[in-house]
Design a protein around this motif. Structure first.
Motif, mmCIF file in Angstrom:
data_model
loop_
_atom_site.group_PDB
_atom_site.id
_atom_site.type_symbol
_atom_site.label_atom_id
_atom_site.label_comp_id
_atom_site.label_asym_id
_atom_site.label_seq_id
_atom_site.Cartn_x
_atom_site.Cartn_y
_atom_site.Cartn_z
ATOM 1 N N ALA A 1 37.592 39.906 93.255
ATOM 2 C CA ALA A 1 38.107 40.772 94.315
ATOM 3 C C ALA A 1 38.750 39.965 95.428
ATOM 4 N N ALA A 2 38.129 38.824 95.766
ATOM 5 C CA ALA A 2 38.677 37.984 96.831
ATOM 6 C C ALA A 2 40.013 37.382 96.411
ATOM 7 N N ILE A 3 40.117 36.968 95.162
ATOM 8 C CA ILE A 3 41.360 36.373 94.664
ATOM 9 C C ILE A 3 42.482 37.402 94.651
ATOM 10 N N LEU A 4 42.178 38.609 94.179
ATOM 11 C CA LEU A 4 43.195 39.663 94.158
ATOM 12 C C LEU A 4 43.615 40.055 95.575
ATOM 13 N N THR A 5 42.644 40.114 96.488
ATOM 14 C CA THR A 5 42.969 40.439 97.874
ATOM 15 C C THR A 5 43.861 39.367 98.481
ATOM 16 N N ALA A 6 43.544 38.105 98.212
ATOM 17 C CA ALA A 6 44.347 36.999 98.741
ATOM 18 C C ALA A 6 45.782 37.084 98.221
ATOM 19 N N LEU A 7 45.926 37.348 96.947
ATOM 20 C CA LEU A 7 47.263 37.452 96.358
ATOM 21 C C LEU A 7 48.036 38.635 96.944
ATOM 22 N N LEU B 1 38.946 52.654 99.658
ATOM 23 C CA LEU B 1 39.036 53.191 98.303
ATOM 24 C C LEU B 1 38.801 52.117 97.244
ATOM 25 N N THR B 2 39.409 50.947 97.431
ATOM 26 C CA THR B 2 39.256 49.855 96.461
ATOM 27 C C THR B 2 37.809 49.402 96.366
ATOM 28 N N ALA B 3 37.183 49.216 97.529
ATOM 29 C CA ALA B 3 35.791 48.769 97.546
ATOM 30 C C ALA B 3 34.867 49.823 96.951
ATOM 31 N N MET B 4 35.178 51.091 97.208
ATOM 32 C CA MET B 4 34.347 52.169 96.675
ATOM 33 C C MET B 4 34.426 52.204 95.151
ATOM 34 N N ALA B 5 35.611 52.043 94.609
ATOM 35 C CA ALA B 5 35.769 52.027 93.152
ATOM 36 C C ALA B 5 34.999 50.854 92.551
ATOM 37 N N ALA B 6 35.070 49.694 93.207
ATOM 38 C CA ALA B 6 34.356 48.520 92.699
ATOM 39 C C ALA B 6 32.849 48.709 92.770
ATOM 40 N N ALA B 7 32.376 49.360 93.825
ATOM 41 C CA ALA B 7 30.933 49.539 94.016
ATOM 42 C C ALA B 7 30.341 50.549 93.041
ATOM 43 N N THR B 8 31.112 51.557 92.676
ATOM 44 C CA THR B 8 30.578 52.651 91.869
ATOM 45 C C THR B 8 30.906 52.568 90.385
ATOM 46 N N GLY B 9 32.018 51.920 90.048
ATOM 47 C CA GLY B 9 32.470 51.925 88.663
ATOM 48 C C GLY B 9 33.388 53.086 88.361
ATOM 49 N N LEU B 10 33.634 53.946 89.363
ATOM 50 C CA LEU B 10 34.578 55.050 89.196
ATOM 51 C C LEU B 10 35.995 54.552 89.441
ATOM 52 N N LEU C 1 41.445 36.711 106.843
ATOM 53 C CA LEU C 1 40.789 37.904 107.379
ATOM 54 C C LEU C 1 40.847 39.064 106.392
ATOM 55 N N SER C 2 41.963 39.183 105.679
ATOM 56 C CA SER C 2 42.072 40.232 104.665
ATOM 57 C C SER C 2 41.018 40.052 103.580
ATOM 58 N N ILE C 3 40.817 38.797 103.182
ATOM 59 C CA ILE C 3 39.805 38.499 102.159
ATOM 60 C C ILE C 3 38.423 38.895 102.657
ATOM 61 N N VAL C 4 38.097 38.471 103.873
ATOM 62 C CA VAL C 4 36.781 38.749 104.446
ATOM 63 C C VAL C 4 36.545 40.245 104.579
ATOM 64 N N GLU C 5 37.537 40.960 105.107
ATOM 65 C CA GLU C 5 37.374 42.400 105.315
ATOM 66 C C GLU C 5 37.180 43.140 103.997
ATOM 67 N N ASN C 6 37.936 42.750 102.969
ATOM 68 C CA ASN C 6 37.812 43.419 101.678
ATOM 69 C C ASN C 6 36.454 43.134 101.054
ATOM 70 N N GLU C 7 36.015 41.872 101.122
ATOM 71 C CA GLU C 7 34.717 41.539 100.549
ATOM 72 C C GLU C 7 33.589 42.227 101.302
ATOM 73 N N ASP C 8 33.714 42.271 102.641
ATOM 74 C CA ASP C 8 32.692 42.946 103.429
ATOM 75 C C ASP C 8 32.600 44.417 103.046
ATOM 76 N N ALA C 9 33.764 45.035 102.823
ATOM 77 C CA ALA C 9 33.778 46.446 102.436
ATOM 78 C C ALA C 9 33.091 46.639 101.093
ATOM 79 N N GLN C 10 33.325 45.723 100.162
ATOM 80 C CA GLN C 10 32.691 45.844 98.852
ATOM 81 C C GLN C 10 31.179 45.656 98.958
ATOM 82 N N LEU C 11 30.760 44.682 99.796
ATOM 83 C CA LEU C 11 29.330 44.466 99.975
ATOM 84 C C LEU C 11 28.682 45.700 100.614
#
Length: 234
Positions: free
Chosen positions: A23-29, A181-190, A114-124
């Motif tokens: 997730a961090a790599i995709l966010t960075a890209l 939305l991205t973090a929610m999909a990753a967290a749930t599998g939906l 910061l984008s990486i951190v925010e996305n990872e934090d959202a997933q956590l």
């Protein structure tokens, strides 16, 4: 306001140990491609969700992605990161030379980090809240919490009580945790479309249904109390 002021007023980037996840790599890209104005890369990422799909794109934005990842994960293995980003030794000599001399302003590197951190934090956050939301929704509907939380990927329609509890749990997780939305999909599998359907459906329906609005307010209060109780034990 100047760029310097914007950068200095943004939250600090706290280095993290270990290696970045997918997730961090995709966010960075994605962040780097947007800052570089590389529309082709952005569209490819949105379509495929695979770093390897970008191999035909310019490597310049991937250098920015690498810098952002290294700012967040300074101890990560650089050759492994370069390979994951498509900056490995397999590219031709001229392209390697171009990438080697590419430097990005500190403001761009910081924004990517910061984008990486925010996305990872959202997933956590999503992964933390999701099972609690499932438990609250399951107790309310009479479903089994473990079944509500487990998304198998099957095309079969789940039992009505499970489907309703899962819809409620998705809505509660996103609204109470401010999870994207991205973090929610990753967290749930939906998949994202299902998450969006659940959230928008309940959000629209509660506006016209006082009983549903009261139900969601009650469930939100129960979830907040449950999360507060767990936080108090940390």
């Amino acid at each position: 306001m100047s760029m310097v002021a914007l950068v200095s007023s943004s939250p600090p980037v706290t280095p993290r140990v270990g290696s970045p996840r997918r997730a961090a790599i995709l966010t960075a890209l994605a962040s780097a491609a947007v800052r570089a104005g590389n529309l082709k890369a952005v569209l490819l990422l949105a379509k495929t969700g695979r770093p390897k799909s970008l191999l035909a794109c310019s490597g310049r934005f991937r250098v920015l992605a690498l810098s952002g990842l290294q700012a967040v994960y300074p101890e990560a293995n650089e050759p492994a990161l370069r390979s994951a980003l498509g900056l490995g030794p397999s590219v031709d000599r001229r392209r390697r030379a171009l990438e080697a001399c590419t430097t990005w302003p500190e403001a761009d590197v910081r924004a990517t980090a910061l984008s990486i951190v925010e996305n990872e934090d959202a997933q956590l956050t999503g992964r933390w809240i999701w099972p609690h939301a499932c438990a609250v929704a399951a107790e309310h509907t009479g479903a089994e919490a473990a079944v509500v939380a487990t998304v198998t990927g099957s095309r079969a329609t789940p039992p009505r009580v499970v489907a309703r509890a899962r819809k409620l749990a998705v809505y509660l997780t996103m609204t109470e945790g401010d999870v994207n939305l991205t973090a929610m999909a990753a967290a749930t599998g939906l998949d994202k479309s299902t998450v969006r359907f659940h959230v928008e459906g309940l959000g629209d329906a509660r506006d016209d249904d006082p009983a549903l609005d009261a139900e969601l307010e009650m469930l939100s209060a129960l979830l907040r109390a449950r999360l507060d109780q767990e936080l108090s034990q940390w």
